[in-house]
Each structure stands twice: as C-alpha cells, then as structure tokens.
Design a protein around this motif. Structure first.
Motif, short mmCIF file in Angstrom:
data_model
loop_
_atom_site.label_atom_id
_atom_site.label_comp_id
_atom_site.label_asym_id
_atom_site.label_seq_id
_atom_site.Cartn_x
_atom_site.Cartn_y
_atom_site.Cartn_z
N GLY A 1 0.80 -1.22 0.00
CA GLY A 1 0.00 0.00 0.00
C GLY A 1 0.83 1.26 0.00
N GLY A 2 0.11 2.38 0.07
CA GLY A 2 0.76 3.68 0.13
C GLY A 2 -0.24 4.73 0.56
N GLY A 3 0.27 5.86 1.06
CA GLY A 3 -0.57 6.93 1.54
C GLY A 3 -0.03 7.44 2.86
N PHE A 4 -0.92 7.64 3.85
CA PHE A 4 -0.42 8.10 5.15
C PHE A 4 -1.36 7.68 6.27
CE2 PHE A 4 -3.58 11.37 5.33
CZ PHE A 4 -3.55 11.91 6.60
N ARG A 5 -0.77 7.49 7.44
CA ARG A 5 -1.51 7.26 8.67
C ARG A 5 -1.40 8.52 9.52
NH1 ARG A 5 -4.83 2.93 8.01
NH2 ARG A 5 -3.68 1.03 7.48
N ALA A 6 -2.53 9.00 10.03
CA ALA A 6 -2.52 10.21 10.85
C ALA A 6 -1.97 9.91 12.24
CB ALA A 6 -3.93 10.77 10.96
N HIS A 7 -1.08 10.78 12.71
CA HIS A 7 -0.52 10.65 14.05
C HIS A 7 -1.00 11.76 14.98
CE1 HIS A 7 2.47 7.42 13.26
NE2 HIS A 7 2.37 7.87 12.04
N ARG B 1 7.28 -3.77 -6.33
CA ARG B 1 7.77 -2.59 -7.03
C ARG B 1 6.70 -2.01 -7.97
NH1 ARG B 1 11.95 -4.62 -9.43
NH2 ARG B 1 13.63 -3.81 -8.13
N ALA B 2 6.02 -2.88 -8.71
CA ALA B 2 4.99 -2.41 -9.64
C ALA B 2 3.84 -1.75 -8.90
CB ALA B 2 4.48 -3.58 -10.48
N ALA B 3 3.43 -2.32 -7.77
CA ALA B 3 2.34 -1.74 -6.98
C ALA B 3 2.76 -0.39 -6.40
CB ALA B 3 1.91 -2.70 -5.88
N TRP B 4 3.97 -0.31 -5.88
CA TRP B 4 4.44 0.96 -5.34
C TRP B 4 4.52 2.03 -6.43
CZ3 TRP B 4 8.87 0.09 -1.21
CH2 TRP B 4 8.31 -0.48 -0.07
N ARG B 5 4.89 1.65 -7.63
CA ARG B 5 4.91 2.63 -8.72
C ARG B 5 3.51 3.13 -9.04
NH1 ARG B 5 9.38 -0.36 -12.71
NH2 ARG B 5 11.24 0.42 -11.60
N GLU B 6 2.53 2.23 -8.99
CA GLU B 6 1.15 2.67 -9.20
C GLU B 6 0.71 3.64 -8.11
OE1 GLU B 6 -2.06 -0.04 -10.62
OE2 GLU B 6 -0.57 -1.61 -10.18
N LEU B 7 1.24 3.47 -6.92
CA LEU B 7 0.87 4.30 -5.79
C LEU B 7 1.65 5.62 -5.73
CD1 LEU B 7 0.67 1.42 -3.20
CD2 LEU B 7 -1.23 2.96 -3.73
N ARG B 8 2.65 5.76 -6.57
CA ARG B 8 3.49 6.95 -6.48
C ARG B 8 2.70 8.26 -6.57
NH1 ARG B 8 8.78 7.84 -6.76
NH2 ARG B 8 9.29 5.77 -7.57
N PRO B 9 1.72 8.40 -7.49
CA PRO B 9 0.97 9.67 -7.53
C PRO B 9 0.25 9.98 -6.21
CG PRO B 9 0.66 8.46 -9.57
CD PRO B 9 1.36 7.53 -8.63
N LEU B 10 -0.32 8.96 -5.57
CA LEU B 10 -0.98 9.20 -4.29
C LEU B 10 0.04 9.59 -3.23
CD1 LEU B 10 -3.39 9.11 -2.33
CD2 LEU B 10 -2.94 6.66 -2.04
N THR B 11 1.14 8.88 -3.18
CA THR B 11 2.16 9.19 -2.17
C THR B 11 2.73 10.58 -2.39
OG1 THR B 11 2.72 6.84 -2.01
CG2 THR B 11 4.32 8.40 -1.15
#
Length: 216
Positions: A105-111, A195-205
């Motif tokens: 996955g990718g994105g953020f967790r609020a702290h 790696r492929a999944a993380w690349r898909e997630l790059r715009p969100l990250t």
C-alpha cells in the motif's frame, strides 16, 4: 531461504506462522519459532527493502512486539511484519506479510489531529481535492481499496453537500492491494510485484508528501 543478500521471496512458512500466531499469541510460541521467523520473515523483508531503496528510499521495519500500554488486548506480538518506506512520519509506501499473505500500500496514517486537518484542507481545496478524487478512482479501478480511520458523519466545518464529503470523512488515507499468498510469493517475482504496486501508488504518495506530510 533469504539472508541479508538478494531478495529471493517470502517462504510460505511465514504466512503459516502468522496464522498460528493468531491462535497462540504467547511468548512461548514466539520464542520457539523466533530463529525461523528471523530467517523466513525478517531477513527477506530486510532484503526486499534493500532492493527497493534506490527508487523509494530507505524503509523502516516495524518491531514485532505490540505496544501494550494503552491496549486492552495484551497479546504480546503483532500478527504481521511490516515495513514503511518514505521520508516523512507515517507517509510513504507500505508492505506487510501476515496470515492473510502479502499486502502492499501507500498513503499516510494520521498521528495527530493536525495531520488530519492538513489532509482535509487539501481535500477541500478544489485543485488538490479534485486531483485526489481522480487518483483514488484510478487506484480503485486497478484493484486497490481505501482504508484508514474515518467518521460516520461529516466533519465539523464542512457542508453536508460538499462534493468530496466521503474523502473529507477520512482522518487518513491508505490505498492497499491484498495479494494473498500466490505461488510467486516465495520467489523473486514478489519483488517485481511490490515494485509495480508501489509505482502505481506513487501519484498518491506524492500527493500526500506535497499536501499533508511534515518531515520529522
């Protein structure tokens, strides 16, 4: 079986181990299986992180012990092993091995409430909010699911008819793809899939890094 060298996959033993740990989350069970856990779970996760570092940055492996200070559940160990790559606290790319297999996955967790406030302000703003809406739709179309804490009602200060109310209800945003335990999990192909999944997630990250995250 992986060591600190090249990533060779996650042996299926790791998935079975976490399934058993869910049933017997005790110090005795953990101690009896710790050497195999180090060999078949921890070391492959370290090797995977090393392989991906040049593109995504260094990754932090999470400790296997649970923080019990404020939890009614006193089970001593987490039922998965995870790693997070990224420069900012709680934001970046995520990978996890557990009883249900591989999760990426990718994105953020609020702290803190401040994290959520920055996120909602970016969702509210037309330019950044419309971009996030499009990114989320694209990820959903390619098999990712949105997860993270959210409100059942609208957050204070936002109209009930806001066009992005569903996103505003969220306190954090993570897009996850659950692969399960396919045959390739125990092979070097697992590196290509992450790696492929993380690349898909790059715009969100990148959206998170620009609009939400704060460097440590």
């Amino acid at each position: 079986m992986a060591d600190n060298g090249a990533f060779a996959g996650f042996p299926h033993w790791g998935v079975e181990f976490y399934q058993d740990l869910e049933e017997d989350n005790t110090r005795e069970f953990w101690t009896a299986h710790k050497p195999r856990w180090q060999q078949d779970v921890r070391d492959p996760m370290r090797a995977l992180a090393d392989e991906l570092e040049d593109e995504f940055g260094p990754a932090k492996l999470f400790r296997p012990n649970r923080n019990l200070r404020f939890s009614a559940d006193k089970s001593p160990y987490k039922t998965h092993q995870a790693a997070l790559a990224g420069r900012e606290k709680g934001a970046g790319w995520y990978v996890q091995l557990g009883g249900d297999g591989l999760v990426v996955g990718g994105g953020f967790r609020a702290h803190s409430p401040a994290d959520t406030a920055r996120f909602r302000a970016a969702v509210d703003a037309p330019s950044s909010g419309l971009l996030l809406e499009r990114l989320v739709a694209e990820l959903a179309g390619s098999g990712f699911t949105l997860e993270g804490d959210s409100l059942k009602t609208r957050p204070k200060g936002y109209d009930a008819d806001h066009p992005r109310l569903e996103l505003l209800r969220r306190k954090e945003i993570m897009a996850l793809r659950r692969f399960g335990a396919p045959d390739w999990l125990a092979t070097p192909q697992a590196l290509d899939e992450v790696r492929a999944a993380w690349r898909e997630l790059r715009p969100l990250t990148e959206w998170v890094l620009e609009h939400v995250a704060v460097e440590d």
